[in-house]
Design a protein around this motif. Structure first.
Motif, PDB file in Angstrom:
ATOM      1  N   VAL A 420      51.590  24.731  36.706  1.00 22.31           N
ATOM      2  CA  VAL A 420      50.505  23.745  36.721  1.00 22.31           C
ATOM      3  C   VAL A 420      50.427  23.094  38.096  1.00 22.31           C
ATOM      4  CG1 VAL A 420      49.741  21.516  35.790  1.00 22.31           C
ATOM      5  CG2 VAL A 420      50.642  23.268  34.246  1.00 22.31           C
ATOM      6  N   PHE A 421      51.571  22.600  38.563  1.00 21.31           N
ATOM      7  CA  PHE A 421      51.539  21.848  39.822  1.00 21.31           C
ATOM      8  C   PHE A 421      51.334  22.769  41.023  1.00 21.31           C
ATOM      9  CE2 PHE A 421      53.717  19.055  36.811  1.00 21.31           C
ATOM     10  CZ  PHE A 421      52.757  18.070  36.801  1.00 21.31           C
ATOM     11  N   GLY A 422      51.818  24.004  40.904  1.00 20.18           N
ATOM     12  CA  GLY A 422      51.571  24.982  41.967  1.00 20.18           C
ATOM     13  C   GLY A 422      50.071  25.221  42.135  1.00 20.18           C
ATOM     14  N   ALA A 423      49.393  25.399  40.992  1.00 23.80           N
ATOM     15  CA  ALA A 423      47.948  25.676  41.032  1.00 23.80           C
ATOM     16  C   ALA A 423      47.188  24.508  41.652  1.00 23.80           C
ATOM     17  CB  ALA A 423      47.433  25.944  39.623  1.00 23.80           C
ATOM     18  N   LEU A 424      47.605  23.305  41.306  1.00 22.90           N
ATOM     19  CA  LEU A 424      46.904  22.135  41.840  1.00 22.90           C
ATOM     20  C   LEU A 424      47.226  21.948  43.316  1.00 22.90           C
ATOM     21  CD1 LEU A 424      47.312  19.644  38.870  1.00 22.90           C
ATOM     22  CD2 LEU A 424      45.362  21.087  39.442  1.00 22.90           C
ATOM     23  N   GLY A 425      48.491  22.188  43.685  1.00 21.91           N
ATOM     24  CA  GLY A 425      48.911  22.058  45.089  1.00 21.91           C
ATOM     25  C   GLY A 425      48.119  23.001  45.985  1.00 21.91           C
ATOM     26  N   GLU A 426      47.995  24.247  45.520  1.00 20.26           N
ATOM     27  CA  GLU A 426      47.248  25.246  46.287  1.00 20.26           C
ATOM     28  C   GLU A 426      45.818  24.803  46.545  1.00 20.26           C
ATOM     29  OE1 GLU A 426      46.939  29.238  44.595  1.00 20.26           O
ATOM     30  OE2 GLU A 426      49.147  29.224  44.627  1.00 20.26           O
ATOM     31  N   ALA A 427      45.247  24.102  45.569  1.00 21.82           N
ATOM     32  CA  ALA A 427      43.851  23.671  45.699  1.00 21.82           C
ATOM     33  C   ALA A 427      43.743  22.330  46.409  1.00 21.82           C
ATOM     34  CB  ALA A 427      43.222  23.578  44.313  1.00 21.82           C
ATOM     35  N   GLY A 428      44.875  21.780  46.817  1.00 17.10           N
ATOM     36  CA  GLY A 428      44.857  20.489  47.511  1.00 17.10           C
ATOM     37  C   GLY A 428      44.452  19.346  46.591  1.00 17.10           C
ATOM     38  N   ILE A 429      44.769  19.492  45.284  1.00 15.15           N
ATOM     39  CA  ILE A 429      44.422  18.420  44.342  1.00 15.15           C
ATOM     40  C   ILE A 429      45.620  17.496  44.175  1.00 15.15           C
ATOM     41  CG2 ILE A 429      43.846  17.912  41.931  1.00 15.15           C
ATOM     42  CD1 ILE A 429      42.268  20.618  41.978  1.00 15.15           C
ATOM     43  N   ASN A 430      45.381  16.228  44.425  1.00 15.90           N
ATOM     44  CA  ASN A 430      46.450  15.245  44.380  1.00 15.90           C
ATOM     45  C   ASN A 430      46.714  14.788  42.946  1.00 15.90           C
ATOM     46  OD1 ASN A 430      48.301  13.320  45.298  1.00 15.90           O
ATOM     47  ND2 ASN A 430      46.696  11.750  45.369  1.00 15.90           N
ATOM     48  N   VAL A 431      47.982  14.912  42.523  1.00 17.35           N
ATOM     49  CA  VAL A 431      48.340  14.440  41.179  1.00 17.35           C
ATOM     50  C   VAL A 431      48.800  12.990  41.284  1.00 17.35           C
ATOM     51  CG1 VAL A 431      49.863  14.791  39.203  1.00 17.35           C
ATOM     52  CG2 VAL A 431      48.976  16.763  40.459  1.00 17.35           C
ATOM     53  N   ILE A 432      48.076  12.104  40.620  1.00 18.34           N
ATOM     54  CA  ILE A 432      48.338  10.671  40.751  1.00 18.34           C
ATOM     55  C   ILE A 432      49.479  10.231  39.841  1.00 18.34           C
ATOM     56  CG2 ILE A 432      47.291   8.376  40.475  1.00 18.34           C
ATOM     57  CD1 ILE A 432      44.554   9.845  41.033  1.00 18.34           C
ATOM     58  N   ALA A 433      49.574  10.798  38.665  1.00 19.66           N
ATOM     59  CA  ALA A 433      50.665  10.454  37.746  1.00 19.66           C
ATOM     60  C   ALA A 433      50.873  11.606  36.771  1.00 19.66           C
ATOM     61  CB  ALA A 433      50.337   9.175  36.975  1.00 19.66           C
ATOM     62  N   ILE A 434      52.088  11.657  36.201  1.00 20.61           N
ATOM     63  CA  ILE A 434      52.431  12.737  35.279  1.00 20.61           C
ATOM     64  C   ILE A 434      53.073  12.131  34.042  1.00 20.61           C
ATOM     65  CG2 ILE A 434      53.789  14.840  34.986  1.00 20.61           C
ATOM     66  CD1 ILE A 434      54.228  14.770  38.059  1.00 20.61           C
ATOM     67  N   ALA A 435      52.798  12.713  32.882  1.00 19.68           N
ATOM     68  CA  ALA A 435      53.560  12.322  31.699  1.00 19.68           C
ATOM     69  C   ALA A 435      53.935  13.575  30.954  1.00 19.68           C
ATOM     70  CB  ALA A 435      52.741  11.413  30.800  1.00 19.68           C
ATOM     71  N   GLN A 436      55.188  13.955  31.069  1.00 21.07           N
ATOM     72  CA  GLN A 436      55.581  15.168  30.378  1.00 21.07           C
ATOM     73  C   GLN A 436      56.191  14.825  29.031  1.00 21.07           C
ATOM     74  OE1 GLN A 436      57.656  17.880  32.828  1.00 21.07           O
ATOM     75  NE2 GLN A 436      57.653  19.487  31.288  1.00 21.07           N
ATOM     76  N   GLY A 437      56.894  13.743  29.043  1.00 20.12           N
ATOM     77  CA  GLY A 437      57.469  13.214  27.804  1.00 20.12           C
ATOM     78  C   GLY A 437      58.272  14.243  27.046  1.00 20.12           C
ATOM     79  N   SER A 438      58.413  14.006  25.753  1.00 24.32           N
ATOM     80  CA  SER A 438      59.224  14.912  24.967  1.00 24.32           C
ATOM     81  C   SER A 438      58.329  15.826  24.150  1.00 24.32           C
ATOM     82  CB  SER A 438      60.132  14.109  24.045  1.00 24.32           C
ATOM     83  OG  SER A 438      59.317  13.256  23.269  1.00 24.32           O
ATOM     84  N   SER A 439      57.004  15.670  24.325  1.00 23.87           N
ATOM     85  CA  SER A 439      56.089  16.460  23.511  1.00 23.87           C
ATOM     86  C   SER A 439      56.254  17.941  23.804  1.00 23.87           C
ATOM     87  CB  SER A 439      54.652  16.024  23.787  1.00 23.87           C
ATOM     88  OG  SER A 439      53.760  16.985  23.298  1.00 23.87           O
ATOM     89  N   GLU A 440      56.289  18.699  22.747  1.00 19.31           N
ATOM     90  CA  GLU A 440      56.421  20.150  22.859  1.00 19.31           C
ATOM     91  C   GLU A 440      55.093  20.779  23.217  1.00 19.31           C
ATOM     92  OE1 GLU A 440      58.386  22.848  21.806  1.00 19.31           O
ATOM     93  OE2 GLU A 440      60.234  21.862  21.260  1.00 19.31           O
TER      94      GLU A 440
END
Ligand code: ADP
Ligand code: ASP
Ligand code: MG
Length: 478
Positions: A420-440
């Motif tokens: 996910v983050f690789g794809a966004l990084g390649e496109a120069g899209i800045n991720v402002i916040a992340i919530a991965q949590g425990s959700s499956e």
């Protein structure tokens, strides 16, 4: 017995309603017991709400114009699809009555200069009150015995206007009293979606897009074999086709996955639709009114194939990120609890929490419309900490979007987040916040509004979701 729900576009025009009548006729050939739930014609609820808001703001023109437009919109359908003169006159009379009520309501909203949530529910309920009798009359004119049922007589809710909660026991009692008797006579009940009433009979609504919810409530009360949501797309797709033209139909989804997708913005299902179905294990099928033989989606307890890590990408808009920050926060006990307590007191729901490991900031996402209310509550709660400099500032960032990546067993599949983050990084899209949590089932992240569509497309491409059928063919039943 099956419940068939038709959305706004499915009943949006003469051609669409004719198509709906055909779908119903065909479904009845397989099982004569069908309960129909209908939304208002497309655009009608929006128009009613806009007019009422304009009236409250001192503008009479919109409701006067809306009245005429709504009359024409419904009358065209009646004129083209109802042959019997008496039936047509009866519908004309009903439309006139409902629109007169609309005008009276807007007139008093205009005079008062105020629109309460309770008043708004009464106005916005009128679309379904016109659509259901119209559809029932069209069915009768095609030889299908049908009668409209005003859901305010059978769906009982609390008084949370604008997003009322059904009182299931009372609702099921009334549904069972009313619907099976009609089915036994071979009549198709055409029930108004979206609208309901309190025990006292005060009109409520289930929230925008709530007709889906009406269908699953009825399905649960009647122990339906299936609840079918008929809409304008081929089921639930791997992304909103308006954003990702390559998006494909997901043949099967779990209740949890579907709930997650709906919660995070997949408009095709109202987020609460899943709830009543889960308990009884009633499958929900999402089908295309305009392509009834085409691919569709079945939402069940255990979808096949199991364990597909990423199924769909959604986006939820009109949000704001609130940050409470301060280097002294670490030493203040219970600050997170107090922060969320202050938010809870405003009645605003938090969509996502993203916690930095440093404990120097707390950030969370809320609807943009609620920012001022929430900030004021936080400032009041943390007044001392702000004064003493334990908390440096409470900030808000608007124009942000949550992107959710939804699937199953994500935790057990390495490399999902990296992709996910690789794809966004390649496109120069800045991720402002992340919530991965425990959700499956979900990874969610925040990006700027302007980059959201591109982010959805990039993640969709990174997981090759356009190849869903080849990647995860659904095993044949049996
Ligand atoms: P209805 O009027 O039938 O209730 P809605 O407009 O509420 O229909 O929902 C259908 C729309 O949802 C589709 O036209 C599509 O643009 C949108 N949508 C958003 N995300 C998805 C998705 N993942 N799969 C299918 N449709 C989606
Ligand atoms: N007519 C309502 C709305 O526009 C309910 C629905 O479409 O499901 O929100
Ligand atoms: Mg809808």
């Amino acid at each position: 017995m099956r419940v068939l729900k038709f959305g706004g576009t499915s009943v949006g025009s003469t051609e669409a309603i004719a198509q709906v009548a055909q779908v119903i006729a065909r479904e009845r050939e397989q099982d004569p017991e069908v309960v129909v739930v209908t939304s208002a014609m497309s655009g009608v609820t929006d128009m009613l709400i806009r007019a009422a808001k304009a009236a409250a703001a001192g503008d009479e023109m919109p409701y006067r114009e809306a009245r005429n437009e709504l009359l024409v919109k419904h009358q065209i359908v009646a004129g083209q699809l109802i042959e019997d003169g008496i039936e047509r006159a009866a519908i004309g009379h009903l439309l006139d009555e409902k629109l007169r009520e609309f005008e009276r309501l807007c007139q008093s909203i205009y005079v008062l200069g105020e629109l309460t949530p309770r008043g708004l529910d009464v106005v916005s309920s009128l679309g379904e009150q016109m659509a259901a009798p119209l559809l029932a009359a069209v069915l009768r004119s095609r030889g299908i015995p049908a009668t409209h049922v005003d859901a305010r007589e059978i769906v009982v809710t609390d008084d949370t206007f604008g997003a009322a909660n059904p009182l299931l026991e009372e609702t099921c009692r009334r549904v069972q009293e009313r619907i099976p008797a009609l089915l036994a006579e071979g009549v198709v009940p055409v029930v108004t979606g979206f609208i309901a009433a309190t025990r006292e009979g005060i009109t409520t609504t289930l929230g925008r897009g709530g007709s889906d919810y009406t269908a699953s409530i009825l399905g649960a009360c009647l122990d339906a074999e299936e609840v079918q949501i008929w809409t304008d797309v081929n089921g639930v797709l791997t992304a909103d086709p308006r954003i990702v033209p390559e998006a494909r139909t997901l043949p099967e989804l779990s209740y949890v996955e579907a709930a997650e997708l709906a919660y995070f913005g997949a408009k095709v299902l109202h987020p609460k639709t899943i709830l009543p179905a889960v308990e009884k294990g009633i499958p929900i099928r999402v089908r295309n009114t305009f392509d009834p033989e085409g691919p569709d989606t079945r939402i069940v307890r255990e979808p096949r194939p199991a364990g597909v890590p990423v199924k769909a990408i959604t986006a939820i808009r009109d949000l704001a990120l609130i940050t409470v920050e301060g280097r002294g926060m670490m030493g203040v006990p219970g600050i997170a609890a107090r922060t969320f307590g202050a938010v809870a007191r405003t009645g605003v729901s938090v969509l996502m929490i993203s916690q930095a490991s440093s404990e120097q900031s707390i950030c969370f996402v809320i609807p943009a419309a609620d920012v001022d209310k929430v900030i004021a509550s936080l400032q009041e709660e943390l007044e001392r900490e702000l004064r003493r400099g334990f908390v440096d500032h409470i900030a808000s960032m608007r124009d942000i979007v949550i992107i959710a990546v939804v699937g199953s067993s994500m935790r057990g599949t390495p490399g999902i987040a990296a992709r996910v983050f690789g794809a966004l990084g390649e496109a120069g899209i800045n991720v402002i916040a992340i919530a991965q949590g425990s959700s499956e089932v979900n990874i969610s992240l925040v990006v700027a509004d302007t980059q959201a569509d591109e982010a959805v497309r990039r993640i969709h491409a990174a997981f090759e979701l356009e190849r869903v059928a080849e990647l995860w063919p659904v095993a044949e039943a049996g």
